[in-house]
Design an enzyme around this catalytic site. Sequence first.
Site, PDB file in Angstrom:
ATOM      1  N   SER A   9      22.100  21.702  23.479  1.00 51.48           N
ATOM      2  CA  SER A   9      22.458  23.389  24.875  1.00 51.48           C
ATOM      3  C   SER A   9      21.211  23.634  24.425  1.00 51.48           C
ATOM      4  O   SER A   9      20.912  24.761  25.907  1.00 51.48           O
ATOM      5  CB  SER A   9      22.776  24.026  23.927  1.00 51.48           C
ATOM      6  OG  SER A   9      22.637  24.591  22.740  1.00 51.48           O
ATOM      7  N   THR A  10      19.845  23.465  24.489  1.00 53.81           N
ATOM      8  CA  THR A  10      18.852  23.531  24.433  1.00 53.81           C
ATOM      9  C   THR A  10      17.879  23.185  25.704  1.00 53.81           C
ATOM     10  O   THR A  10      16.702  23.483  26.183  1.00 53.81           O
ATOM     11  CB  THR A  10      17.570  24.287  23.590  1.00 53.81           C
ATOM     12  OG1 THR A  10      17.688  23.370  22.957  1.00 53.81           O
ATOM     13  CG2 THR A  10      18.289  25.473  22.866  1.00 53.81           C
ATOM     14  N   ARG A  12      17.623  19.570  29.539  1.00 52.94           N
ATOM     15  CA  ARG A  12      18.014  19.844  30.220  1.00 52.94           C
ATOM     16  C   ARG A  12      18.928  20.113  30.868  1.00 52.94           C
ATOM     17  O   ARG A  12      18.923  20.799  31.866  1.00 52.94           O
ATOM     18  CB  ARG A  12      16.810  19.003  30.886  1.00 52.94           C
ATOM     19  CG  ARG A  12      16.002  18.731  32.753  1.00 52.94           C
ATOM     20  CD  ARG A  12      15.674  17.985  32.504  1.00 52.94           C
ATOM     21  NE  ARG A  12      14.182  17.561  32.447  1.00 52.94           N
ATOM     22  CZ  ARG A  12      13.001  18.200  32.243  1.00 52.94           C
ATOM     23  NH1 ARG A  12      13.242  19.349  33.842  1.00 52.94           N
ATOM     24  NH2 ARG A  12      12.455  18.646  31.925  1.00 52.94           N
ATOM     25  N   MET A  13      19.771  19.749  30.197  1.00 56.67           N
ATOM     26  CA  MET A  13      21.454  19.434  30.982  1.00 56.67           C
ATOM     27  C   MET A  13      21.651  21.589  29.691  1.00 56.67           C
ATOM     28  O   MET A  13      22.949  21.563  30.939  1.00 56.67           O
ATOM     29  CB  MET A  13      22.496  18.799  30.329  1.00 56.67           C
ATOM     30  CG  MET A  13      21.799  17.652  31.540  1.00 56.67           C
ATOM     31  SD  MET A  13      22.902  18.519  33.514  1.00 56.67           S
ATOM     32  CE  MET A  13      24.159  18.171  32.539  1.00 56.67           C
ATOM     33  N   ALA A  88      26.758  11.656  26.756  1.00 61.40           N
ATOM     34  CA  ALA A  88      26.490  11.132  27.838  1.00 61.40           C
ATOM     35  C   ALA A  88      25.174  11.143  27.808  1.00 61.40           C
ATOM     36  O   ALA A  88      23.900  10.602  28.775  1.00 61.40           O
ATOM     37  CB  ALA A  88      26.809  12.807  28.614  1.00 61.40           C
ATOM     38  N   THR A  89      24.368  11.133  26.178  1.00 62.57           N
ATOM     39  CA  THR A  89      23.110  10.588  26.407  1.00 62.57           C
ATOM     40  C   THR A  89      22.643   9.113  26.343  1.00 62.57           C
ATOM     41  O   THR A  89      24.204   8.107  26.589  1.00 62.57           O
ATOM     42  CB  THR A  89      22.741  10.383  24.645  1.00 62.57           C
ATOM     43  OG1 THR A  89      23.026  12.539  24.846  1.00 62.57           O
ATOM     44  CG2 THR A  89      21.954  10.670  23.979  1.00 62.57           C
ATOM     45  N   MET A 115      27.857  10.414  34.603  1.00 62.14           N
ATOM     46  CA  MET A 115      28.870  11.734  34.437  1.00 62.14           C
ATOM     47  C   MET A 115      29.477  11.919  36.179  1.00 62.14           C
ATOM     48  O   MET A 115      30.610  12.515  36.423  1.00 62.14           O
ATOM     49  CB  MET A 115      29.012  13.060  33.664  1.00 62.14           C
ATOM     50  CG  MET A 115      28.667  12.201  32.353  1.00 62.14           C
ATOM     51  SD  MET A 115      30.389  11.559  31.335  1.00 62.14           S
ATOM     52  CE  MET A 115      29.981  11.747  29.717  1.00 62.14           C
ATOM     53  N   HIS A 144      13.662   8.813  38.971  1.00 62.53           N
ATOM     54  CA  HIS A 144      13.933  10.082  38.144  1.00 62.53           C
ATOM     55  C   HIS A 144      12.740  11.185  37.626  1.00 62.53           C
ATOM     56  O   HIS A 144      11.290  11.019  38.120  1.00 62.53           O
ATOM     57  CB  HIS A 144      14.503   9.916  36.428  1.00 62.53           C
ATOM     58  CG  HIS A 144      15.702   9.506  36.590  1.00 62.53           C
ATOM     59  ND1 HIS A 144      16.028   8.080  36.862  1.00 62.53           N
ATOM     60  CD2 HIS A 144      16.886   9.701  36.329  1.00 62.53           C
ATOM     61  CE1 HIS A 144      17.424   8.309  37.053  1.00 62.53           C
ATOM     62  NE2 HIS A 144      18.063   9.214  36.503  1.00 62.53           N
ATOM     63  N   HIS A 145      12.690  12.004  38.009  1.00 58.87           N
ATOM     64  CA  HIS A 145      11.360  13.141  37.344  1.00 58.87           C
ATOM     65  C   HIS A 145      10.889  12.642  36.052  1.00 58.87           C
ATOM     66  O   HIS A 145      10.802  11.595  35.645  1.00 58.87           O
ATOM     67  CB  HIS A 145      12.375  14.544  37.142  1.00 58.87           C
ATOM     68  CG  HIS A 145      13.683  14.311  35.967  1.00 58.87           C
ATOM     69  ND1 HIS A 145      13.013  14.950  34.613  1.00 58.87           N
ATOM     70  CD2 HIS A 145      14.748  14.051  35.835  1.00 58.87           C
ATOM     71  CE1 HIS A 145      13.822  14.306  33.590  1.00 58.87           C
ATOM     72  NE2 HIS A 145      14.929  13.952  34.156  1.00 58.87           N
ATOM     73  N   LYS A 148      11.537  12.238  32.534  1.00 55.72           N
ATOM     74  CA  LYS A 148      12.377  11.406  31.628  1.00 55.72           C
ATOM     75  C   LYS A 148      12.572  10.660  30.920  1.00 55.72           C
ATOM     76  O   LYS A 148      10.757   9.756  31.148  1.00 55.72           O
ATOM     77  CB  LYS A 148      13.990  10.664  33.020  1.00 55.72           C
ATOM     78  CG  LYS A 148      14.670   9.748  32.595  1.00 55.72           C
ATOM     79  CD  LYS A 148      15.581   9.408  33.811  1.00 55.72           C
ATOM     80  CE  LYS A 148      16.386   8.564  32.656  1.00 55.72           C
ATOM     81  NZ  LYS A 148      17.197   9.177  32.080  1.00 55.72           N
TER      82      LYS A 148
END
Length: 255
Positions: A9-10, A12-13, A88-89, A115, A144-145, A148
């Site tokens: 929850s803390t 990037r997503m 989703a990891t 996802m 990707h950024h 990652k």
Amino acid sequence: MTKVGIVGSTGRMGAHLIKNVLEEEGLELAALHVFDELTVDVPDEVLITNSMSEVLKACDVVIDFSAPVATQELCEEALKNPTALVIATTGFTAHQQNLLTEAAKEMPVLYSSNMSAGIALLKQLVEQVSATLKDFDIEIVEQHHRHKVDAPSGTALTLGEFAAKGRGLDLDDVRVSGRDGQIGARTKDEIAVMALRGGDIVGRHTVGFYNDGEFLELNHTATSRETFSKGAIRAAKWLVDQKNGLYSINDCLGI
């Protein structure tokens, strides 16, 4: 109301997931697992904890966008407190991947490296094209950024697995990641998976099929992390009604 917990929850997503769960009809944000200080406001009744077991006890389904070590802890605790899991990891070791399989014997688990609905369809297309264009060379490029941490991306590897499957191959036997120096000519069956990192690219995957005189490229570009967040929420709403087992986003979408 389906009670939802979030692991990561803390990260990037995290902010996207929190926002989208709070907005989604039929869902209640019940618990957040945190490693660091939470930077977004949530209702007072939401449980905020660093205890994986407390998150599981508070929820009907847990969505995990974290890191392999956190997912491992989640699966180990879930074996004691079975709860539907949307994972989703990416970047798992073989042991961690096996943990997902073991957990799925005791609860419904949906695992996908991406996802988005677009990637779900792309996987099917890649397998079909790979099987049809058997003489074409396959090269996969993912972008990707700069932040990652794993490479190649889990999505790129999944696309590679579907490409290999289309030809009756095992990706581990034919994958090439990067080329440098006098390496010789490309072998017939190899599937290259290349990773680019830079800027704030959310995610771009290209699967190319190359032959003399022509080539075909299948491309998917994500322009917002909302794509992954909303896809995970769709998966969570579907998963709570499923039997124990290991599912993918394709199962959720019926493709």
